[in-house]
Write an enzyme that holds these catalytic residues in place. Structure first.
Site, mmCIF file in Angstrom:
data_model
loop_
_atom_site.group_PDB
_atom_site.id
_atom_site.type_symbol
_atom_site.label_atom_id
_atom_site.label_comp_id
_atom_site.label_asym_id
_atom_site.label_seq_id
_atom_site.Cartn_x
_atom_site.Cartn_y
_atom_site.Cartn_z
ATOM 1 N N SER A 126 -7.395 -5.750 6.505
ATOM 2 C CA SER A 126 -8.733 -5.695 7.244
ATOM 3 C C SER A 126 -9.600 -6.954 6.939
ATOM 4 O O SER A 126 -9.546 -7.689 5.957
ATOM 5 C CB SER A 126 -9.586 -4.363 6.823
ATOM 6 O OG SER A 126 -8.737 -3.329 7.127
ATOM 7 N N GLU A 241 1.849 4.388 5.015
ATOM 8 C CA GLU A 241 0.525 4.889 4.496
ATOM 9 C C GLU A 241 0.032 5.950 5.318
ATOM 10 O O GLU A 241 -0.406 6.883 4.779
ATOM 11 C CB GLU A 241 -0.500 3.704 4.930
ATOM 12 C CG GLU A 241 -1.952 4.251 4.516
ATOM 13 C CD GLU A 241 -2.986 2.794 4.423
ATOM 14 O OE1 GLU A 241 -4.154 3.064 4.012
ATOM 15 O OE2 GLU A 241 -2.572 1.920 5.222
#
Length: 389
Positions: A126, A241
């Site tokens: 990110s 994830e």
């Protein structure tokens, strides 16, 4: 259940009774960053010595447990209130899955044993302008001979202060379509030009970090997959994830989390409270079933394109509802209890902090809105969502 699984459960149970530290909640409440890291490394070493640290890895790398054995292991660890592997999480799940799917033999040989020896990882995905729309990332990697020179910034890097290595996405072809010009790197966090800054949140934690990259040199040998094909490699990391990690988290929520919620509700003799608890128990049973099916399908190569998104969405929003209810039931005491053990998850029983933390799960790895889009488009075959560009 089989005799072999019963025997395995008894072995795990006996190990937990002698190895799970009974005072860890007290010692980890208010622990410094250094104390937290030292405890996490010690606990990981204990699990590794018992063969319980990476049960989901292939047997040749120290894992090899069946799905049923993993469920037994995680349920017993949760039932005995074992600490979470917070510091090792990215390494044993995201880094390992990436290396196993797309790494070279040299990369796997270098890093998988090192992760078992305590090497810690952070995820550098990110950025300030690239969160849910990760493909909009602006960090650049310019090739110079046999190295890449990287400049940019990463945000919301969990555990960045303690990381030895970073899974890094950077743009290597600025002229390509945004999902085609990205490459995937292994970054040594001790490299010159790397700066990590903690982000302190509203309750005083600094789990998240910013990573600044100023002329950082990464050897071309640390490229994962082909140059400009990093987006495809990243899907393996995000898939871990959203999917494989949920097996443990579902058992944590169904044991430690639900047990603490029931305990919080015990003084109340209210049919509405009992009804909510029954509903949560039904939803937890559904989550466990989904997780078990996902791992079984993964082992046979039959995972659907949206299956991991279904599990991630289900878990994160169930966690949010349960912790919200805990904060409601806990009353004013729950709203003023602002400490929790550093090595616990979002089901610690510190209800207000757990509820605040539960919102994190609806954002990373693809926000809930992103998961619903994936389920609609890839799973159900619905028309693509119109672009706002």
């Amino acid at each position: 259940m089989t005799a072999e699984l019963d025997e395995f459960r008894e072995r795990v149970r006996a190990w937990c009774e002698t190895h799970v530290p009974t005072d860890w909640r007290a010692t980890q409440s208010g622990a410094s960053d250094a104390e937290f890291a030292a405890f996490q490394k010690t606990w990981f070493a204990e699990l590794r010595a018992a063969g319980f640290a990476v049960p989901h890895w292939p047997s040749e790398w120290g894992g090899g447990m069946s799905v049923d054995e993993q469920i037994v292991l995680y349920s017993e660890l949760a039932a005995h209130d074992a600490p979470r592997l917070v510091l090792a999480f990215v390494g044993i799940h995201h880094a390992a899955s990436t290396l196993l799917v797309a790494g070279t033999d040299e990369q796997r040989t270098r890093h998988l044993p090192a992760i078992l020896d305590g090497e810690t990882w952070v995820q550098g995905f990110s950025e300030p302008e690239a969160g849910s729309d990760l493909a909009s990332l602006r960090t650049t990697a310019r090739r110079v001979g046999d190295t890449f020179v990287v400049d940019g910034q990463k945000l919301w890097a969990s555990g960045g202060l303690h990381a030895d290595w970073c899974l890094l996405l950077a743009r290597t072809d600025p002229d390509a379509a945004k999902r085609q010009g990205i490459s995937y790197f292994l970054l040594d966090m001790t490299s010159p030009g790397v700066e990590v800054r903690p982000i302190r949140n509203a309750v005083g934690d600094s789990h998240f970090c910013e990573i600044f990259l100023d002329g950082v040199k990464i050897p071309a040998a640390n490229l994962i997959g082909a140059e400009n094909q990093g987006w495809q490699v990243a899907q393996a990391t995000l898939g871990a994830e959203r999917g494989m990690t949920m097996l443990e988290l579902a058992e944590r929520l169904g044991n430690a989390g639900f047990r603490r919620l029931v305990q919080a509700c015990q003084p109340l003799d209210d049919a509405r409270v009992a009804d909510r608890l029954a509903q949560f128990e039904i939803e937890i049973a559904g989550l466990r079933g989904l997780c078990r099916e996902l791992v079984l399908q993964h082992d046979t190569g039959a995972v659907g394109t949206a299956d991991a998104s279904v599990v991630k969405l289900y878990y994160s929003e169930l966690l949010q509802r349960m912790t919200d209810f805990g904060a409601e039931i806990g009353g004013m005491a729950a709203h003023t209890h602002l400490t929790k053990p550093a090595s616990s998850g979002w089901e610690s029983g510190s209800w207000l902090l757990d509820f605040i933390g539960s919102w994190e799960w609806t954002i990373p790895g693809g926000a809930s809105e992103i998961q619903r889009t994936i389920i609609a488009e890839r799973g159900l075959g619905l028309p693509r969502e119109p672009s706002v560009a």
